[in-house]
Design a protein around this motif. Structure first.
Motif, mmCIF file in Angstrom:
data_model
loop_
_atom_site.group_PDB
_atom_site.id
_atom_site.type_symbol
_atom_site.label_atom_id
_atom_site.label_comp_id
_atom_site.label_asym_id
_atom_site.label_seq_id
_atom_site.Cartn_x
_atom_site.Cartn_y
_atom_site.Cartn_z
ATOM 1 N N ASP A 110 -7.180 27.962 22.054
ATOM 2 C CA ASP A 110 -7.792 27.684 23.353
ATOM 3 C C ASP A 110 -6.827 26.826 24.160
ATOM 4 O O ASP A 110 -5.788 26.384 23.665
ATOM 5 C CB ASP A 110 -9.134 26.967 23.165
ATOM 6 C CG ASP A 110 -10.104 27.241 24.308
ATOM 7 O OD1 ASP A 110 -9.650 27.212 25.469
ATOM 8 O OD2 ASP A 110 -11.297 27.482 24.040
ATOM 9 N N ARG A 118 -8.296 24.323 26.420
ATOM 10 C CA ARG A 118 -9.086 23.186 26.905
ATOM 11 C C ARG A 118 -9.881 22.566 25.762
ATOM 12 O O ARG A 118 -10.210 23.232 24.781
ATOM 13 C CB ARG A 118 -10.059 23.645 28.007
ATOM 14 C CG ARG A 118 -9.389 24.152 29.282
ATOM 15 C CD ARG A 118 -8.716 23.030 30.042
ATOM 16 N NE ARG A 118 -8.118 23.502 31.272
ATOM 17 C CZ ARG A 118 -8.757 23.569 32.440
ATOM 18 N NH1 ARG A 118 -10.025 23.230 32.512
ATOM 19 N NH2 ARG A 118 -8.135 23.999 33.528
ATOM 20 N N HIS A 119 -10.209 21.288 25.953
ATOM 21 C CA HIS A 119 -11.130 20.631 25.030
ATOM 22 C C HIS A 119 -12.559 20.953 25.464
ATOM 23 O O HIS A 119 -12.824 21.079 26.660
ATOM 24 C CB HIS A 119 -10.903 19.118 25.058
ATOM 25 C CG HIS A 119 -9.554 18.707 24.541
ATOM 26 N ND1 HIS A 119 -9.203 18.786 23.212
ATOM 27 C CD2 HIS A 119 -8.471 18.214 25.194
ATOM 28 C CE1 HIS A 119 -7.956 18.349 23.064
ATOM 29 N NE2 HIS A 119 -7.487 18.009 24.243
ATOM 30 N N PRO A 120 -13.507 21.089 24.535
ATOM 31 C CA PRO A 120 -13.374 20.963 23.076
ATOM 32 C C PRO A 120 -12.963 22.256 22.381
ATOM 33 O O PRO A 120 -12.927 22.319 21.158
ATOM 34 C CB PRO A 120 -14.789 20.563 22.659
ATOM 35 C CG PRO A 120 -15.660 21.300 23.625
ATOM 36 C CD PRO A 120 -14.918 21.277 24.944
ATOM 37 N N ILE A 132 -10.160 23.676 21.944
ATOM 38 C CA ILE A 132 -8.968 23.611 21.093
ATOM 39 C C ILE A 132 -9.358 23.280 19.660
ATOM 40 O O ILE A 132 -8.970 23.963 18.708
ATOM 41 C CB ILE A 132 -7.976 22.568 21.644
ATOM 42 C CG1 ILE A 132 -7.452 23.001 23.018
ATOM 43 C CG2 ILE A 132 -6.827 22.356 20.664
ATOM 44 C CD1 ILE A 132 -6.660 21.923 23.735
ATOM 45 N N ALA A 133 -10.142 22.216 19.492
ATOM 46 C CA ALA A 133 -10.564 21.800 18.152
ATOM 47 C C ALA A 133 -11.490 22.832 17.516
ATOM 48 O O ALA A 133 -11.392 23.107 16.309
ATOM 49 C CB ALA A 133 -11.258 20.445 18.221
ATOM 50 N N GLU A 134 -12.379 23.404 18.304
ATOM 51 C CA GLU A 134 -13.316 24.391 17.756
ATOM 52 C C GLU A 134 -12.583 25.619 17.225
ATOM 53 O O GLU A 134 -12.932 26.143 16.148
ATOM 54 C CB GLU A 134 -14.314 24.796 18.837
ATOM 55 C CG GLU A 134 -15.262 23.668 19.234
ATOM 56 C CD GLU A 134 -16.078 23.989 20.475
ATOM 57 O OE1 GLU A 134 -16.982 23.194 20.796
ATOM 58 O OE2 GLU A 134 -15.797 25.029 21.127
ATOM 59 N N THR A 142 -2.642 23.477 22.137
ATOM 60 C CA THR A 142 -2.983 23.205 20.744
ATOM 61 C C THR A 142 -2.000 22.253 20.101
ATOM 62 O O THR A 142 -2.401 21.299 19.414
ATOM 63 C CB THR A 142 -3.045 24.525 19.940
ATOM 64 O OG1 THR A 142 -4.093 25.340 20.470
ATOM 65 C CG2 THR A 142 -3.306 24.259 18.472
ATOM 66 N N ALA A 152 -2.510 18.681 21.156
ATOM 67 C CA ALA A 152 -3.715 18.048 20.599
ATOM 68 C C ALA A 152 -3.669 17.920 19.080
ATOM 69 O O ALA A 152 -4.538 17.261 18.495
ATOM 70 C CB ALA A 152 -4.944 18.859 21.006
ATOM 71 N N TYR A 199 -6.082 15.889 16.191
ATOM 72 C CA TYR A 199 -6.967 16.778 15.437
ATOM 73 C C TYR A 199 -6.771 16.589 13.932
ATOM 74 O O TYR A 199 -7.746 16.410 13.177
ATOM 75 C CB TYR A 199 -6.704 18.232 15.827
ATOM 76 C CG TYR A 199 -7.440 19.231 14.967
ATOM 77 C CD1 TYR A 199 -8.735 19.627 15.293
ATOM 78 C CD2 TYR A 199 -6.845 19.776 13.824
ATOM 79 C CE1 TYR A 199 -9.429 20.541 14.498
ATOM 80 C CE2 TYR A 199 -7.520 20.682 13.023
ATOM 81 C CZ TYR A 199 -8.815 21.058 13.359
ATOM 82 O OH TYR A 199 -9.494 21.944 12.568
#
Length: 336
Positions: A220, A222-224, A226-228, A250, A253, A257
């Motif tokens: 991805d 954008r947050h959130p 990227i983490a998802e 990514t 971040a 993460y």
């Protein structure tokens, strides 16, 4: 000293028409432009840069055309803007940055009104609609990126196929057999970002040659998200011992993460990214990287464009050049 009114009377036009010719704010006919140019030369009217530009048929301005997509990671684009700007300035040119969402209209407007001497096209897509109006323009253009049909234009881009092979080679040499590749978001490829599939396909081919398992997952921007997306990728491929990240958002971040989840690099996971040295410094990235070299691309592209502006007859046939990536080992991979 001659005035703008003197030029207008000599050319048989209004003062506003002379002003438009100097500023390029409106399109005027070639016949009128030539009359104004002759009047300027005869009267010696050169009180400012605009008049000098008209008299010499040069503006000493390059147009930089790009789009900032809302669903993309802006710092990734900006790292290409600075080297274009600094190289242009070193070559004696100012830069007009055009971000109009009317891609075709913006090019036609600025080239037909002679606002620029040449064009630098960023964020080039595989079937880029901007190439058609550029082919109609009198000014030369250079592409930073790869298009399906770049005939007639100088084109510079990173060799993303070689970048992928370098990343896979590095991990294969260290005994990794299960690799995970995080690519740019799906919408980037859908819009025609050929660097996505050029890197992905070369990585898959190289991994197959070594007999490695390479799993591809779109990240991805954008947050959130990227983490998802990283959570989904690791959950789907728990046996991966190495991560290749071809996604600027990514990789930027990733330190936080991994830290939040207690994943140690390289003890628990080996990481190779694709990013420039400047990008890595800006986001304090401690990862081994295939260097994307935006500075080199910007310098080469602008230098070639300036050569073509200065002497089109001797600049030669248009070139398409893929730049070999750099490589910096920051000890973020381990040997199994």
């Amino acid at each position: 000293m001659a005035t703008i009114g003197d030029v207008a009377r000599a050319a048989g036009v209004s003062r506003s028409t002379v002003s438009y010719a100097l500023s390029g704010k409106r399109v005027i006919s070639e016949e009128t432009r030539l009359r104004i140019e002759e009047a300027i030369q005869a009267l010696g009217f050169t009180p400012n840069a605009g008049a000098r530009a008209l008299a010499t048929s040069h503006t000493n301005v390059l147009g930089l055309y790009l789009q900032f997509q809302e669903d993309e990671f802006a710092p990734a684009m900006l790292q290409y803007v600075l080297p274009v700007s600094t190289t242009a300035r070193a070559e004696g040119y100012d830069l007009l940055m055009v971000t109009d969402t009317d891609l075709v209209g913006a090019i036609r407007r600025t080239t037909s009104s002679h606002m620029v001497d040449g064009v630098v096209l960023l964020d080039v897509t595989y079937d880029d609609v901007r190439l058609e109006p550029l082919r109609e323009a009198a000014q030369p253009a250079v592409l930073i990126g790869y298009a399906r049909d770049s005939a007639g234009f100088d084109s510079f881009d990173l060799d993303f196929g070689e970048a992928a092979r370098m990343a896979v080679d590095h991990l294969a040499e260290r005994g990794h057999r299960e690799l995970l590749l995080v690519t740019p978001p799906g919408h980037v490829a859908e819009r025609g970002g050929s660097y996505v599939w050029r890197f992905r396909d070369a990585a898959l081919e190289r991994a197959a040659r070594y007999g490695l398992r390479l799993s591809v997952h779109a990240g991805d921007s954008r947050h959130p998200g990227i983490a998802e997306e990283l959570d989904r990728a690791f959950a789907a491929h728990p046996d991966a011992t190495a991560l290749i990240v071809h996604n600027d958002a990514t990789i930027a971040a990733l330190p936080r993460y991994l830290g939040d989840r207690g994943i140690r690099v390289p003890d628990d996971l080996s990481v190779v990214g694709v990013f420039s040295q400047e990008f890595g410094q800006a986001f304090s990235l401690p990862y081994t990287a295939v260097e994307s070299l935006p500075d080199r691309l910007g310098e080469l592209a602008v230098a070639q464009l300036v050569r073509r502006i200065a002497d089109p007859a001797t600049a030669g046939a248009p070139i398409v050049r893929l730049i070999e990536p750099g490589f910096t080992d920051r000890a973020s991979t381990r040997t199994l």
